[in-house]
Design a protein around this motif. Structure first.
Motif, PDB file in Angstrom:
ATOM      1  N   LYS A  22      -1.100  -1.956 -12.015  1.00  0.00           N
ATOM      2  CA  LYS A  22      -0.359  -3.100 -11.481  1.00  0.00           C
ATOM      3  C   LYS A  22       0.468  -2.713 -10.264  1.00  0.00           C
ATOM      4  O   LYS A  22       0.696  -3.531  -9.380  1.00  0.00           O
ATOM      5  CB  LYS A  22       0.570  -3.680 -12.546  1.00  0.00           C
ATOM      6  CG  LYS A  22      -0.144  -4.473 -13.597  1.00  0.00           C
ATOM      7  CD  LYS A  22       0.844  -5.093 -14.563  1.00  0.00           C
ATOM      8  CE  LYS A  22       0.151  -5.929 -15.602  1.00  0.00           C
ATOM      9  NZ  LYS A  22       1.099  -6.550 -16.534  1.00  0.00           N
ATOM     10  N   ALA A  23       0.940  -1.488 -10.205  1.00  0.00           N
ATOM     11  CA  ALA A  23       1.736  -1.040  -9.063  1.00  0.00           C
ATOM     12  C   ALA A  23       0.862  -0.706  -7.859  1.00  0.00           C
ATOM     13  O   ALA A  23       1.275  -0.886  -6.715  1.00  0.00           O
ATOM     14  CB  ALA A  23       2.570   0.172  -9.449  1.00  0.00           C
ATOM     15  N   VAL A  24      -0.345  -0.234  -8.105  1.00  0.00           N
ATOM     16  CA  VAL A  24      -1.219   0.210  -7.018  1.00  0.00           C
ATOM     17  C   VAL A  24      -2.103  -0.913  -6.487  1.00  0.00           C
ATOM     18  O   VAL A  24      -2.441  -0.937  -5.299  1.00  0.00           O
ATOM     19  CB  VAL A  24      -2.086   1.396  -7.501  1.00  0.00           C
ATOM     20  CG1 VAL A  24      -3.096   1.808  -6.463  1.00  0.00           C
ATOM     21  CG2 VAL A  24      -1.204   2.571  -7.872  1.00  0.00           C
ATOM     22  N   ALA A  25      -2.480  -1.869  -7.316  1.00  0.00           N
ATOM     23  CA  ALA A  25      -3.441  -2.911  -6.934  1.00  0.00           C
ATOM     24  C   ALA A  25      -3.049  -3.706  -5.684  1.00  0.00           C
ATOM     25  O   ALA A  25      -3.892  -3.907  -4.810  1.00  0.00           O
ATOM     26  CB  ALA A  25      -3.691  -3.846  -8.107  1.00  0.00           C
ATOM     27  N   PRO A  26      -1.800  -4.171  -5.544  1.00  0.00           N
ATOM     28  CA  PRO A  26      -1.476  -4.923  -4.320  1.00  0.00           C
ATOM     29  C   PRO A  26      -1.620  -4.087  -3.050  1.00  0.00           C
ATOM     30  O   PRO A  26      -2.096  -4.585  -2.028  1.00  0.00           O
ATOM     31  CB  PRO A  26      -0.018  -5.336  -4.521  1.00  0.00           C
ATOM     32  CG  PRO A  26       0.226  -5.241  -5.975  1.00  0.00           C
ATOM     33  CD  PRO A  26      -0.685  -4.188  -6.488  1.00  0.00           C
ATOM     34  N   TRP A  27      -1.246  -2.821  -3.131  1.00  0.00           N
ATOM     35  CA  TRP A  27      -1.378  -1.955  -1.952  1.00  0.00           C
ATOM     36  C   TRP A  27      -2.843  -1.671  -1.647  1.00  0.00           C
ATOM     37  O   TRP A  27      -3.249  -1.636  -0.484  1.00  0.00           O
ATOM     38  CB  TRP A  27      -0.611  -0.651  -2.167  1.00  0.00           C
ATOM     39  CG  TRP A  27       0.864  -0.858  -2.112  1.00  0.00           C
ATOM     40  CD1 TRP A  27       1.719  -0.905  -3.174  1.00  0.00           C
ATOM     41  CD2 TRP A  27       1.645  -1.104  -0.954  1.00  0.00           C
ATOM     42  NE1 TRP A  27       2.992  -1.147  -2.729  1.00  0.00           N
ATOM     43  CE2 TRP A  27       2.976  -1.267  -1.370  1.00  0.00           C
ATOM     44  CE3 TRP A  27       1.355  -1.188   0.400  1.00  0.00           C
ATOM     45  CZ2 TRP A  27       4.007  -1.524  -0.475  1.00  0.00           C
ATOM     46  CZ3 TRP A  27       2.386  -1.438   1.283  1.00  0.00           C
ATOM     47  CH2 TRP A  27       3.697  -1.607   0.844  1.00  0.00           C
ATOM     48  N   PHE A  30      -4.209  -4.790  -0.003  1.00  0.00           N
ATOM     49  CA  PHE A  30      -3.697  -4.920   1.370  1.00  0.00           C
ATOM     50  C   PHE A  30      -4.445  -3.980   2.315  1.00  0.00           C
ATOM     51  O   PHE A  30      -4.925  -4.402   3.373  1.00  0.00           O
ATOM     52  CB  PHE A  30      -2.194  -4.628   1.396  1.00  0.00           C
ATOM     53  CG  PHE A  30      -1.641  -4.509   2.780  1.00  0.00           C
ATOM     54  CD1 PHE A  30      -1.480  -5.635   3.578  1.00  0.00           C
ATOM     55  CD2 PHE A  30      -1.279  -3.276   3.289  1.00  0.00           C
ATOM     56  CE1 PHE A  30      -0.974  -5.537   4.861  1.00  0.00           C
ATOM     57  CE2 PHE A  30      -0.775  -3.168   4.567  1.00  0.00           C
ATOM     58  CZ  PHE A  30      -0.620  -4.293   5.353  1.00  0.00           C
ATOM     59  N   PHE A  31      -4.550  -2.701   1.943  1.00  0.00           N
ATOM     60  CA  PHE A  31      -5.218  -1.746   2.823  1.00  0.00           C
ATOM     61  C   PHE A  31      -6.720  -2.004   2.886  1.00  0.00           C
ATOM     62  O   PHE A  31      -7.343  -1.759   3.925  1.00  0.00           O
ATOM     63  CB  PHE A  31      -4.911  -0.313   2.397  1.00  0.00           C
ATOM     64  CG  PHE A  31      -3.536   0.126   2.820  1.00  0.00           C
ATOM     65  CD1 PHE A  31      -3.217   0.285   4.151  1.00  0.00           C
ATOM     66  CD2 PHE A  31      -2.558   0.348   1.870  1.00  0.00           C
ATOM     67  CE1 PHE A  31      -1.949   0.666   4.543  1.00  0.00           C
ATOM     68  CE2 PHE A  31      -1.291   0.739   2.247  1.00  0.00           C
ATOM     69  CZ  PHE A  31      -0.979   0.904   3.592  1.00  0.00           C
ATOM     70  N   GLY A  32      -7.316  -2.511   1.827  1.00  0.00           N
ATOM     71  CA  GLY A  32      -8.727  -2.865   1.859  1.00  0.00           C
ATOM     72  C   GLY A  32      -9.010  -3.988   2.843  1.00  0.00           C
ATOM     73  O   GLY A  32      -9.942  -3.912   3.644  1.00  0.00           O
ATOM     74  N   VAL A  33      -8.179  -5.032   2.815  1.00  0.00           N
ATOM     75  CA  VAL A  33      -8.336  -6.148   3.758  1.00  0.00           C
ATOM     76  C   VAL A  33      -8.070  -5.674   5.182  1.00  0.00           C
ATOM     77  O   VAL A  33      -8.785  -6.055   6.122  1.00  0.00           O
ATOM     78  CB  VAL A  33      -7.408  -7.321   3.368  1.00  0.00           C
ATOM     79  CG1 VAL A  33      -7.346  -8.369   4.465  1.00  0.00           C
ATOM     80  CG2 VAL A  33      -7.869  -7.938   2.064  1.00  0.00           C
ATOM     81  N   LEU A  34      -7.069  -4.828   5.355  1.00  0.00           N
ATOM     82  CA  LEU A  34      -6.757  -4.294   6.677  1.00  0.00           C
ATOM     83  C   LEU A  34      -7.927  -3.485   7.231  1.00  0.00           C
ATOM     84  O   LEU A  34      -8.316  -3.648   8.396  1.00  0.00           O
ATOM     85  CB  LEU A  34      -5.494  -3.437   6.604  1.00  0.00           C
ATOM     86  CG  LEU A  34      -4.949  -2.920   7.923  1.00  0.00           C
ATOM     87  CD1 LEU A  34      -4.428  -4.076   8.767  1.00  0.00           C
ATOM     88  CD2 LEU A  34      -3.840  -1.923   7.658  1.00  0.00           C
ATOM     89  N   LEU A  35      -8.522  -2.640   6.409  1.00  0.00           N
ATOM     90  CA  LEU A  35      -9.659  -1.837   6.852  1.00  0.00           C
ATOM     91  C   LEU A  35     -10.890  -2.684   7.133  1.00  0.00           C
ATOM     92  O   LEU A  35     -11.616  -2.422   8.100  1.00  0.00           O
ATOM     93  CB  LEU A  35      -9.976  -0.761   5.827  1.00  0.00           C
ATOM     94  CG  LEU A  35      -8.972   0.387   5.769  1.00  0.00           C
ATOM     95  CD1 LEU A  35      -9.293   1.320   4.612  1.00  0.00           C
ATOM     96  CD2 LEU A  35      -8.947   1.142   7.068  1.00  0.00           C
TER      97      LEU A  35
END
Length: 73
Positions: A22-27, A30-35
């Motif tokens: 739950k702590a890692v999923a939003p990040w 975010f980085f997946g969409v950014l990449l």
């Protein structure tokens, strides 16, 4: 001579808490969409799939496009 490893409580070092999904999923999202956005602009932002008019984006990412193996000419 073997050395023993002392537990964190004995040495005074702080214990490392495990990360939850739950702590890692939003990040990660975010980085997946950014990449994926960066990959789109470097690899496909020209011609029929162009979101922005003109050649400005193409010129900004031209060398990166060749470095990554995308054709552009």
């Amino acid at each position: 001579m073997a050395q023993s490893v002392a537990p964190a409580a004995v040495t005074g070092a702080p214990a490392i808490a495990p990360l939850s999904v739950k702590a890692v999923a939003p990040w990660a999202l975010f980085f997946g969409v950014l990449l994926l956005t960066l990959l789109y602009f470097v690899g496909a932002e020209q011609g029929a799939t162009s979101l922005l008019s003109g050649e400005a984006v193409h010129e900004w990412v031209h060398d990166g496009r060749h470095l990554l193996g995308f054709p552009c000419h």
